[in-house]
Design a protein around this motif. Structure first.
Motif, mmCIF file in Angstrom:
data_model
loop_
_atom_site.group_PDB
_atom_site.id
_atom_site.type_symbol
_atom_site.label_atom_id
_atom_site.label_comp_id
_atom_site.label_asym_id
_atom_site.label_seq_id
_atom_site.Cartn_x
_atom_site.Cartn_y
_atom_site.Cartn_z
ATOM 1 N N UNK A 71 0.811 -1.216 0.000
ATOM 2 C CA UNK A 71 0.000 0.000 0.000
ATOM 3 C C UNK A 71 0.845 1.267 0.000
ATOM 4 N N UNK A 72 1.960 1.258 0.716
ATOM 5 C CA UNK A 72 2.765 2.472 0.819
ATOM 6 C C UNK A 72 3.700 2.687 -0.369
ATOM 7 N N UNK A 73 3.739 1.703 -1.317
ATOM 8 C CA UNK A 73 4.629 1.820 -2.469
ATOM 9 C C UNK A 73 3.880 1.888 -3.795
ATOM 10 N N UNK A 74 2.553 1.806 -3.753
ATOM 11 C CA UNK A 74 1.774 1.777 -4.994
ATOM 12 C C UNK A 74 2.026 3.003 -5.861
ATOM 13 N N UNK A 75 2.172 4.164 -5.254
ATOM 14 C CA UNK A 75 2.320 5.402 -6.016
ATOM 15 C C UNK A 75 3.771 5.863 -6.109
ATOM 16 N N UNK A 76 4.675 4.907 -5.918
ATOM 17 C CA UNK A 76 6.104 5.163 -6.078
ATOM 18 C C UNK A 76 6.576 4.513 -7.374
ATOM 19 N N UNK A 77 7.756 4.891 -7.858
ATOM 20 C CA UNK A 77 8.308 4.205 -9.039
ATOM 21 C C UNK A 77 8.458 2.711 -8.776
ATOM 22 N N UNK A 78 8.547 1.938 -9.844
ATOM 23 C CA UNK A 78 8.716 0.494 -9.730
ATOM 24 C C UNK A 78 9.948 0.151 -8.881
ATOM 25 N N UNK A 79 9.925 -1.015 -8.266
ATOM 26 C CA UNK A 79 11.065 -1.457 -7.472
ATOM 27 C C UNK A 79 12.217 -1.841 -8.398
ATOM 28 N N UNK A 80 13.396 -1.346 -8.099
ATOM 29 C CA UNK A 80 14.595 -1.682 -8.878
ATOM 30 C C UNK A 80 15.156 -2.990 -8.357
ATOM 31 N N UNK A 81 15.191 -4.036 -9.206
ATOM 32 C CA UNK A 81 15.649 -5.344 -8.752
ATOM 33 C C UNK A 81 16.874 -5.841 -9.521
ATOM 34 N N UNK A 82 17.342 -5.067 -10.493
ATOM 35 C CA UNK A 82 18.491 -5.522 -11.263
ATOM 36 C C UNK A 82 18.960 -4.480 -12.264
ATOM 37 N N UNK A 83 19.946 -4.847 -13.059
ATOM 38 C CA UNK A 83 20.447 -3.952 -14.105
ATOM 39 C C UNK A 83 19.355 -3.704 -15.135
ATOM 40 N N UNK A 87 15.503 12.547 -12.689
ATOM 41 C CA UNK A 87 14.336 11.836 -12.193
ATOM 42 C C UNK A 87 13.070 12.516 -12.690
ATOM 43 N N UNK A 88 12.069 11.700 -13.001
ATOM 44 C CA UNK A 88 10.801 12.239 -13.477
ATOM 45 C C UNK A 88 9.896 12.591 -12.304
ATOM 46 N N UNK A 89 9.068 13.629 -12.451
ATOM 47 C CA UNK A 89 8.129 13.977 -11.381
ATOM 48 C C UNK A 89 7.036 12.916 -11.245
ATOM 49 N N UNK A 90 6.256 13.012 -10.157
ATOM 50 C CA UNK A 90 5.243 12.016 -9.845
ATOM 51 C C UNK A 90 4.249 11.817 -10.982
ATOM 52 N N UNK A 91 3.838 12.883 -11.647
ATOM 53 C CA UNK A 91 2.842 12.760 -12.710
ATOM 54 C C UNK A 91 3.460 12.389 -14.059
ATOM 55 N N UNK A 92 4.783 12.152 -14.099
ATOM 56 C CA UNK A 92 5.438 11.704 -15.326
ATOM 57 C C UNK A 92 5.985 10.278 -15.210
ATOM 58 N N UNK A 93 6.379 9.855 -14.013
ATOM 59 C CA UNK A 93 7.005 8.549 -13.838
ATOM 60 C C UNK A 93 5.932 7.462 -13.738
ATOM 61 N N UNK A 94 6.221 6.302 -14.301
ATOM 62 C CA UNK A 94 5.298 5.171 -14.221
ATOM 63 C C UNK A 94 5.477 4.467 -12.881
ATOM 64 N N UNK A 106 14.181 3.020 -12.745
ATOM 65 C CA UNK A 106 12.750 3.131 -12.444
ATOM 66 C C UNK A 106 12.306 4.580 -12.309
ATOM 67 N N UNK A 107 13.181 5.448 -11.828
ATOM 68 C CA UNK A 107 12.801 6.852 -11.613
ATOM 69 C C UNK A 107 12.781 7.653 -12.908
ATOM 70 N N UNK A 108 13.303 7.073 -13.989
ATOM 71 C CA UNK A 108 13.323 7.777 -15.277
ATOM 72 C C UNK A 108 12.498 7.047 -16.345
ATOM 73 N N UNK A 109 11.637 6.137 -15.904
ATOM 74 C CA UNK A 109 10.819 5.345 -16.819
ATOM 75 C C UNK A 109 9.407 5.928 -16.829
ATOM 76 N N UNK A 110 9.074 6.636 -17.906
ATOM 77 C CA UNK A 110 7.759 7.263 -17.964
ATOM 78 C C UNK A 110 7.641 8.202 -19.145
ATOM 79 N N UNK A 111 7.080 9.369 -18.902
ATOM 80 C CA UNK A 111 6.793 10.341 -19.959
ATOM 81 C C UNK A 111 7.936 11.343 -20.066
#
Length: 658
Positions: free
Chosen positions: A189-201, A226-233, A205-210
């Motif tokens: 619940x506390x990570x739903x609106x955060x960037x995807x979890x980085x698990x490898x090369x 880093x992309x802002x909240x309304x740009x990052x997936x 995640x913070x630059x994946x979006x619009x």
């Protein structure tokens, strides 16, 4: 585009990560690719990154129409092309609605998520498309009693076949795609609106979006920061993508979409909660009417590549799509209506301007019927599909995918194995030297030589003819058994030589008119679509009398076809099989008529016998084979039915007088 001076650009992000991560692309910008249906398709950095993954590229090895190239030599287009087209239409439709109705609050991330869902909706298809999750699985169920053949496969994997469809594999393949990029959805619940979890090369995640210019900050985001909240997936965005593919709430882990819908488990939406965005779930897969961008693309693409339909895509319906309130036709089956009172079953749904889009909509659904008739259910194409199914079924008990202990039928249980399973599997089987695979190799050689299974007979099924309905109700195994009994051992026919194919073609809603499930707005109410979501107008059904000339007498056509598997150069066996099936048809017809005559005598108390004048079983005079066909003109059918009804009413009057 506005050029931002270097001094106004944020400095490049200082990477402090245990992984080797990068922006989606080195040079930000939108690229274009040509398409034979939509001319040009735009791909932004995020979608380009998604396309360049093994999971997406695998679709290049899956033919969209399976074995239809046996009939139409140009029907060689792939799931990859179709997926690009669906993503393109999804973006076009959502962006058009956003432009026409800005108060809906459709964001750029909404548009991107719907486009990504269009790109990835077919990730789960297996070899030869619907053969893998249709005919092949049906054939395996028949052979489920072959104990011992799958003892090396864990029982948990074997149970995965229950209720499985390609949409289930699309969800697991999407997770594998993200893993390939070094990313993972975090549904806490506390990570739903955060960037995807980085698990490898892979992708940062913070630059994946619009990518693009943000007016509020006067900043051009180009992947160097880093992309802002309304740009990052975020994780919520990717759950939304998965929900779009599933056509609703996601099933619990370990359960198929079908099983979850049939269970009592309460399912909830996570991606875009609330009613104000629910219409977005109808873009890729429309549960209300069936008119969605997936079908828009493949109806047009398949018709174009087989020269059986229009050569150009008609985007009239996309340009005239709006969002309005509409009453749900099937609230008991709708996940959106769960827990609502009956008078609250209104949704924000995609609707269209009336009356100008009604004819186009009906033509759209008629194209579905025509495609099934001319392409998907063509006798030779279907015969080829049955052959591919048999090839896979013959190889399945003995062939194991490299690096796993999984057979072909369970490859979808392991995304790493499934990504390597394509149409080329029959080439791989052909190159093996395992003696157990010899029957499969022989059938492949026959398929290559185009010595296909042969359709020997077909019986149309009419809703107005009772004995044909009785024939349709018979189980396929029962029909085969009856044919063998009538054959009486001649030509040594066996049940494994005969295929009984129940063909069902319709406009998209089985026996119902699909346009009757659509909602329309008159031109006078279009001004109200500019309102906020809670004040949008109510779209309504349009009575069939307003488009009577475009309607059909029937929206569903059924027939039973019999195929013979063995080679029969002199045609003796196929002729015998045809005669046996015709004898079965006459037997069913005779028994039905006899029961009807007995019912009539019982009804009249023995005083009136009009069975010689009227075939009660068919509600019409005894007809020739041509007259029994559902393909005769509607006016002729009406004359025959009217005659039968008047004869019945006359007889009932005589009974009353007695």
């Amino acid at each position: 585009s506005t050029i931002i001076p270097d001094e106004q650009k944020p400095k490049k992000m200082q990477l402090d990560s245990q992984f080797n991560i990068r922006a989606p692309i080195d040079e930000p910008g939108t690229i274009r690719t040509n398409d034979d249906v939509h001319t040009t398709i735009r791909l932004c950095p995020a979608t380009k990154t998604i396309i360049d993954t093994p999971q997406m590229q695998r679709l290049r090895g899956l033919k969209q129409l399976g074995t239809a190239e046996l009939v139409y030599t140009t029907a060689t287009h792939t799931r990859f092309e179709h997926s690009l087209g669906v993503g393109h239409l999804a973006e076009k439709k959502v962006r058009g609605i956003a432009d026409r109705q800005p108060r809906l609050g459709i964001t750029e991330k909404d548009v991107l998520c719907v486009k990504i869902a269009g790109l990835l909706h077919d990730l789960g298809h297996g070899p030869f498309s619907h053969v893998y999750d249709g005919l092949f699985r049906d054939e395996l169920k028949k052979k489920a009693s072959n104990d011992g053949l799958y003892n090396d496969v864990p029982l948990s994997f074997r149970k995965m076949m229950d209720g499985w469809k390609h949409e289930d594999a699309s969800l697991s393949m999407l997770d594998a795609l993200l893993k390939n990029l070094g990313l993972e959805i975090d549904d806490s619940e506390d990570r739903l609106d955060k960037p995807l979890r980085q698990i490898g090369d892979g992708i940062d995640a913070t630059r994946f979006g619009i990518y693009g210019y943000k007016h509020e900050e006067d900043v051009w985001y180009d992947g160097t920061q880093e992309l802002p909240q309304d740009f990052v997936l975020t994780s919520r965005d990717w759950i939304f993508v998965k929900e779009l593919i599933a056509g609703g709430p996601l099933p619990p882990k370990g359960m198929s979409i079908k099983a979850a819908k049939q269970s009592d488990i309460k399912q909830e939406i996570v991606g875009r909660k609330g009613e104000h965005k629910e219409y977005l779930y109808d873009i890729i897969s429309n549960v209300h009417s069936g008119l969605d961008v997936d079908k828009m693309d493949y109806f047009s693409r398949d018709g174009c590549r087989t020269a059986t339909g229009e050569s150009a895509f008609n985007d009239f319906l996309i340009e005239n799509a709006y969002v309005a309130k509409g009453f749900c036709d099937s609230p008991e089956e709708c996940w959106k209506c769960s827990g609502k009172l009956f008078n609250e079953h209104h949704h924000l749904m995609i609707c269209y301007q009336s009356p100008k889009t009604i004819n186009t909509a009906m033509s759209f659904f008629r194209q579905r019927f025509n495609n099934y008739k001319n392409i998907y259910e063509h006798p030779k194409s279907k015969a080829g599909s049955y052959m591919i199914s048999d090839i896979l079924a013959l190889a399945d008990p003995y062939y194991r995918l490299p690096g796993t202990k999984l057979p072909i039928s369970l490859a979808m249980a392991n995304p790493d194995a499934y990504v390597k399973l394509k149409d080329s599997i029959i080439d791989i089987i052909e190159l093996t030297d395992d003696d157990n695979l010899q029957p499969a190799r022989e059938l492949i050689e026959r398929y290559r030589s185009r010595k296909l299974y042969k359709k020997v007979s077909e019986q149309p099924i009419s809703t107005n003819v009772a004995w044909t309905q009785q024939l349709w109700a018979m189980d396929e195994k029962k029909i085969v058994q009856d044919i063998l009994e009538l054959s009486d051992g001649y030509m040594n026919l066996s049940s494994s030589d005969i295929i009984v194919d129940k063909m069902k073609m319709h406009f998209g809603m089985k026996e119902e008119n699909p346009v009757a499930h659509m909602r329309f707005l008159p031109k006078s109410l279009l001004i109200e679509t500019r309102n906020k979501p809670e004040a949008l107008p109510v779209a309504i059904k349009v009575d069939e009398s307003n488009y009577e000339c475009d309607t059909s007498k029937s929206y569903c056509q059924k027939s039973i076809r019999v195929f013979y598997k063995q080679l029969d150069d002199d045609g003796i066996a196929t002729k015998h099989l045809r005669d046996c099936f015709k004898s079965l048809v006459e037997k069913v017809k005779s028994e039905c008529m006899q029961r009807s005559d007995e019912d009539v005598v019982s009804l009249s108390g023995g005083f009136v016998d009009f069975s010689a004048n009227m075939n009660v079983c068919t509600q019409s005079p005894v007809k020739s084979d041509a007259e029994e066909s559902p393909f005769v003109s509607n006016s002729r059918k009406r004359r025959m039915n009217d005659f039968g009804e008047s004869l019945f009413e006359s007889a009932m009057e005589r009974i009353d007088q007695r």
